[in-house]
Design an enzyme around this catalytic site. Structure first.
Site, PDB file in Angstrom:
ATOM      1  N   ARG A 140       0.866  -1.183   0.000  1.00  0.00           N
ATOM      2  CA  ARG A 140       0.000   0.000   0.000  1.00  0.00           C
ATOM      3  C   ARG A 140       0.902   1.233   0.000  1.00  0.00           C
ATOM      4  O   ARG A 140       1.951   1.245   0.645  1.00  0.00           O
ATOM      5  CB  ARG A 140      -0.900   0.026   1.238  1.00  0.00           C
ATOM      6  N   HIS A 173      -1.912   0.781  -9.899  1.00  0.00           N
ATOM      7  CA  HIS A 173      -2.467  -0.208  -8.968  1.00  0.00           C
ATOM      8  C   HIS A 173      -3.039  -1.407  -9.742  1.00  0.00           C
ATOM      9  O   HIS A 173      -4.234  -1.715  -9.633  1.00  0.00           O
ATOM     10  CB  HIS A 173      -3.526   0.422  -8.065  1.00  0.00           C
ATOM     11  N   GLU A 230      -4.163   7.899  -4.643  1.00  0.00           N
ATOM     12  CA  GLU A 230      -4.492   7.222  -5.907  1.00  0.00           C
ATOM     13  C   GLU A 230      -5.807   7.760  -6.434  1.00  0.00           C
ATOM     14  O   GLU A 230      -6.743   7.931  -5.648  1.00  0.00           O
ATOM     15  CB  GLU A 230      -4.570   5.713  -5.689  1.00  0.00           C
TER      16      GLU A 230
HETATM   17  N1  LIG Z   1      -0.916  -3.830  -5.493  1.00  0.00           N
HETATM   18  C1  LIG Z   1      -1.984  -4.588  -5.461  1.00  0.00           C
HETATM   19  O1  LIG Z   1      -2.802  -4.571  -6.393  1.00  0.00           O
HETATM   20  C2  LIG Z   1      -2.220  -5.495  -4.314  1.00  0.00           C
HETATM   21  C3  LIG Z   1      -1.751  -5.188  -3.067  1.00  0.00           C
HETATM   22  N2  LIG Z   1      -1.950  -6.051  -2.021  1.00  0.00           N
HETATM   23  C4  LIG Z   1      -1.416  -5.696  -0.711  1.00  0.00           C
HETATM   24  O2  LIG Z   1      -0.560  -6.739  -0.264  1.00  0.00           O
HETATM   25  C5  LIG Z   1      -0.830  -6.972   1.106  1.00  0.00           C
HETATM   26  C6  LIG Z   1      -0.338  -8.339   1.501  1.00  0.00           C
HETATM   27  O3  LIG Z   1      -1.174  -9.346   0.983  1.00  0.00           O
HETATM   28  P1  LIG Z   1      -0.954 -10.884   1.435  1.00  0.00           P
HETATM   29  O4  LIG Z   1       0.428 -11.306   1.153  1.00  0.00           O
HETATM   30  O5  LIG Z   1      -2.075 -11.655   0.853  1.00  0.00           O
HETATM   31  O6  LIG Z   1      -1.147 -10.714   3.018  1.00  0.00           O
HETATM   32  P2  LIG Z   1      -0.633 -11.643   4.188  1.00  0.00           P
HETATM   33  O7  LIG Z   1      -1.456 -11.300   5.356  1.00  0.00           O
HETATM   34  O8  LIG Z   1      -0.557 -13.053   3.730  1.00  0.00           O
HETATM   35  O9  LIG Z   1       0.875 -11.137   4.428  1.00  0.00           O
HETATM   36  C7  LIG Z   1       1.190  -9.952   5.056  1.00  0.00           C
HETATM   37  C8  LIG Z   1       2.622 -10.021   5.571  1.00  0.00           C
HETATM   38  O10 LIG Z   1       2.952  -8.748   6.144  1.00  0.00           O
HETATM   39  C9  LIG Z   1       3.565  -8.975   7.399  1.00  0.00           C
HETATM   40  N3  LIG Z   1       3.352  -7.873   8.330  1.00  0.00           N
HETATM   41  C10 LIG Z   1       2.165  -7.315   8.710  1.00  0.00           C
HETATM   42  N4  LIG Z   1       2.404  -6.327   9.603  1.00  0.00           N
HETATM   43  C11 LIG Z   1       3.746  -6.268   9.770  1.00  0.00           C
HETATM   44  C12 LIG Z   1       4.602  -5.464  10.561  1.00  0.00           C
HETATM   45  N5  LIG Z   1       4.115  -4.515  11.354  1.00  0.00           N
HETATM   46  N6  LIG Z   1       5.940  -5.680  10.488  1.00  0.00           N
HETATM   47  C13 LIG Z   1       6.443  -6.642   9.676  1.00  0.00           C
HETATM   48  N7  LIG Z   1       5.674  -7.446   8.909  1.00  0.00           N
HETATM   49  C14 LIG Z   1       4.353  -7.259   8.961  1.00  0.00           C
HETATM   50  C15 LIG Z   1       2.921 -10.238   7.931  1.00  0.00           C
HETATM   51  O11 LIG Z   1       3.771 -10.738   8.935  1.00  0.00           O
HETATM   52  P3  LIG Z   1       3.511 -12.130   9.693  1.00  0.00           P
HETATM   53  O12 LIG Z   1       3.647 -13.169   8.630  1.00  0.00           O
HETATM   54  O13 LIG Z   1       4.595 -12.194  10.683  1.00  0.00           O
HETATM   55  O14 LIG Z   1       2.120 -12.050  10.251  1.00  0.00           O
HETATM   56  C16 LIG Z   1       2.839 -11.073   6.667  1.00  0.00           C
HETATM   57  O15 LIG Z   1       4.053 -11.747   6.452  1.00  0.00           O
HETATM   58  C17 LIG Z   1      -2.334  -6.712   1.226  1.00  0.00           C
HETATM   59  O16 LIG Z   1      -2.720  -6.439   2.543  1.00  0.00           O
HETATM   60  C18 LIG Z   1      -2.525  -5.530   0.308  1.00  0.00           C
HETATM   61  O17 LIG Z   1      -2.327  -4.321   1.021  1.00  0.00           O
HETATM   62  C19 LIG Z   1      -2.607  -7.223  -2.194  1.00  0.00           C
HETATM   63  C20 LIG Z   1      -3.122  -7.566  -3.410  1.00  0.00           C
HETATM   64  C21 LIG Z   1      -2.993  -6.724  -4.564  1.00  0.00           C
HETATM   65  O1  LIG Z   2      -4.921  -3.943  -3.721  1.00  0.00           O
HETATM   66  C1  LIG Z   2      -5.608  -4.899  -3.922  1.00  0.00           C
HETATM   67  C2  LIG Z   2      -6.011  -5.836  -2.922  1.00  0.00           C
HETATM   68  O2  LIG Z   2      -6.615  -6.862  -3.300  1.00  0.00           O
HETATM   69  O3  LIG Z   2      -5.793  -5.579  -1.726  1.00  0.00           O
END
Ligand SMILES: NC(=O)C1=CN([C@@H]2O[C@H](COP(=O)(O)OP(=O)(O)OC[C@H]3O[C@@H](n4cnc5c(N)ncnc54)[C@H](OP(=O)(O)O)[C@@H]3O)[C@@H](O)[C@H]2O)C=CC1
Ligand SMILES: O=CC(=O)O
Length: 324
Positions: free
Chosen positions: A237, A285, A266
């Site tokens: 994000r 995005h 955005e």
């Molecule tokens: N650009 C785009 O179009 C898209 C963007 N996204 C973004 O990607 C993000 C991640 O998606 P996804 O991988 O499915 O989510 P997950 O919940 O599977 O993964 C999130 C990761 O972030 C880590 N995390 C969260 N908070 C912290 C912190 N404070 N410090 C360090 N690490 C942290 C988590 O740690 P831990 O494993 O230790 O819990 C986890 O490893 C979404 O929330 C969204 O914002 C998603 C889809 C599309």
């Molecule tokens: O940014 C896209 C999402 O699925 O989150």
């Protein structure tokens, strides 16, 4: 009588038919205060809402006292006030997993495009600048065998690590709140603190959600810890990065380049300095934006709403405590 729901995103015809077979659907273009006011009765009766990219907060919930479920066509849910939903016993459903591979592909696209200067080179060809054998002023840098740092080793981080490890023979560093055994065993990924990741990575890739803890996690201090040759990729994000600090770091040469799919505002304002920098690849995005994946996300969101309103939730609930 079928429960009433509000749909604030266009759905493919077959998915709309599926939604309508379960619910009385009111379709709206957005959730703006004007739209809510004009459709006060629909909100007063709605038991479910389905859409994406709109703010759902306490002010909106006050207009929907019968709401039992909100279904977002996204995995990220930072635009929802989860505490307010939970306090009202409203289930928040999202669409993890179906988009993971596609977003990881987008991140690898940004890694390759920035390192190999693919967008810049293509623009120079279109501008008629390719007049002979190219010299070093057109060259990029290698991706294979370079060190890739992943911030957020969740679903998307893991899928990115898989591509980088098997496809590009890249050593992987990662940071998350906890250790991820699967990443360490399958992709030889090494857990490290944020400072070490910043200092040692050739590519710093962000796949973090936006939360209070991750807001501006990457600012001037963190950018200064990166190698001057390093490239920053963000598909998490926008506000995870302090964008003003990033612009200054790129202008000063503190880091080499950036590949960005998400921004603090955005759409990205057309006067953003980022758009004047040839070493920045800015995407609108598009992380999950393929026909296949967007269809699968919409289908998942429809199924999620049906499950939540029929008391049959098995997965994809952000606040499962409301289901008990
Ligand atoms: N650009 C785009 O179009 C898209 C963007 N996204 C973004 O990607 C993000 C991640 O998606 P996804 O991988 O499915 O989510 P997950 O919940 O599977 O993964 C999130 C990761 O972030 C880590 N995390 C969260 N908070 C912290 C912190 N404070 N410090 C360090 N690490 C942290 C988590 O740690 P831990 O494993 O230790 O819990 C986890 O490893 C979404 O929330 C969204 O914002 C998603 C889809 C599309
Ligand atoms: O940014 C896209 C999402 O699925 O989150």
């Amino acid at each position: 009588m079928k429960p009433s729901v509000i749909l604030y995103k266009k759905l493919p015809d077959d998915l709309l038919t599926r939604l309508e077979s379960h619910f009385n659907v009111t379709q709206l273009s957005d959730l703006s205060p004007e739209t809510v006011k004009q459709n006060a009765e629909a909100f007063a009766n709605a038991q479910g809402i389905l859409g994406s990219s709109e703010k759902v907060d306490e002010a909106l919930l006050e207009h929907a006292p019968k709401l039992r479920a909100a279904s977002t066509v996204s995995v990220g849910y930072d635009n929802f006030d989860v505490d307010a939903l939970t306090a009202r016993g409203i289930a928040l459903m999202h669409t993890p997993t179906v988009l993971t591979e596609t977003v990881a592909d987008t991140m690898m696209t940004l890694v390759l495009a920035t390192a190999r200067r693919a967008v810049e080179g293509a623009e120079r060809v279109k501008a008629g600048e390719w007049k002979g054998s190219i010299g070093p002023d057109w060259f990029g840098i290698d991706v294979h065998h370079k060190t890739l740092g992943i911030l957020g080793m969740g679903r998307i981080g893991l899928a990115l690590a898989q591509r980088a490890h098997f496809g590009f023979s890249m050593p992987i560093l990662y940071n998350a709140r906890r250790h991820h055994k699967e990443a360490e065993e399958r992709f030889d990924a090494r857990y490290c603190d944020l400072d070490t990741l910043l200092a040692e990575s050739d590519f710093v890739c962000i796949s973090l959600p936006l939360t209070e803890e991750t807001h501006h996690m990457i600012g001037a201090e963190q950018l200064a810890k990166m190698k001057p040759s390093a490239i920053l990729i963000n598909a998490g994000r926008g506000p995870v990065i302090d964008e003003k600090a990033l612009i200054q770091a790129l202008q000063a040469g503190t880091i080499h380049a950036a590949g960005l799919d998400v921004f603090e505002q955005e759409p990205l304002p057309v006067d953003s300095p980022l758009l004047e920098m040839p070493n920045v690849v800015a995407l609108p995005h598009i992380g999950s934006a393929t026909h296949e994946t967007r269809y699968n996300m919409a289908a998942c969101a429809v199924d999620n709403l049906i499950a939540a309103l029929t008391g049959d939730v098995k997965e994809n609930c952000v606040n499962p405590q409301v289901l008990k």
